[in-house]
Design a protein around this motif. Sequence first.
Motif, mmCIF file in Angstrom:
data_model
loop_
_atom_site.group_PDB
_atom_site.id
_atom_site.type_symbol
_atom_site.label_atom_id
_atom_site.label_comp_id
_atom_site.label_asym_id
_atom_site.label_seq_id
_atom_site.Cartn_x
_atom_site.Cartn_y
_atom_site.Cartn_z
ATOM 1 N N HIS A 1 0.814 -1.188 -0.041
ATOM 2 C CA HIS A 1 -0.217 0.135 -0.375
ATOM 3 C C HIS A 1 0.794 1.476 -0.238
ATOM 4 C CE1 HIS A 1 -3.900 -2.228 0.585
ATOM 5 N NE2 HIS A 1 -3.486 -3.107 1.062
ATOM 6 N N GLU B 1 -2.831 9.640 0.301
ATOM 7 C CA GLU B 1 -4.216 9.225 -0.516
ATOM 8 C C GLU B 1 -3.253 7.452 -0.847
ATOM 9 O OE1 GLU B 1 -4.952 10.698 -4.310
ATOM 10 O OE2 GLU B 1 -5.184 13.051 -3.022
ATOM 11 N N THR C 1 -2.822 4.308 -2.431
ATOM 12 C CA THR C 1 -2.863 2.576 -4.307
ATOM 13 C C THR C 1 -2.285 1.392 -3.224
ATOM 14 O OG1 THR C 1 -0.911 3.700 -4.551
ATOM 15 C CG2 THR C 1 -3.023 4.715 -5.527
ATOM 16 N N THR C 2 -2.475 0.913 -3.753
ATOM 17 C CA THR C 2 -1.898 -0.736 -3.794
ATOM 18 C C THR C 2 -1.264 -0.880 -5.121
ATOM 19 O OG1 THR C 2 -4.207 -1.175 -2.382
ATOM 20 C CG2 THR C 2 -2.516 -3.617 -3.229
#
Length: 116
Positions: free
Chosen positions: A33, A39, A41-42
Motif C-alpha cells: 500500500h 491518498e 494506492t495498492t
Amino acid sequence: MKRGDLITIGVILIIALIGILLITSGGEGAVAHVLVKGESTTVNLSEEKTFSIRTESGYNEVQIKDGAICIIDADCPDQACIHQGAKSRAGETIVCLPHEVIIRIDGAGEVDAVVE
C-alpha cells in the motif's frame, strides 16, 4: 541403526523441509500500500515494474523486483528512504518524510506472531 530409527529420521527431515518451503514462499500474493499525502494506492509485488511518485515536495522512484519493493532514487536531502533497502515481508515499511510517502507491505495470509 534400526529400520524404525531411519524411518523416524526421514519423517523428521521431510517435515523440516516442508516447513522451510512454507516459510520461504511467504511473499507470494503480497501487496504494498503506497500512501502519498493521505491518498492510498495498492501495487502487486509479483509484477516487476518501476514507477515515480511526484509531489510538490519532490519525487521518489520506486522499483518492484523479485517480490520486493524499494525506493531507488529520490531528491530528498537525507536519502533515508533509499537506505532503508528493499522490503518484501508483511508489516515492513519504507518512509520518506520530506515527501510524505509511506509504503507498507501486506501479505496474503502471513502470520507474524501468534498470541494465546
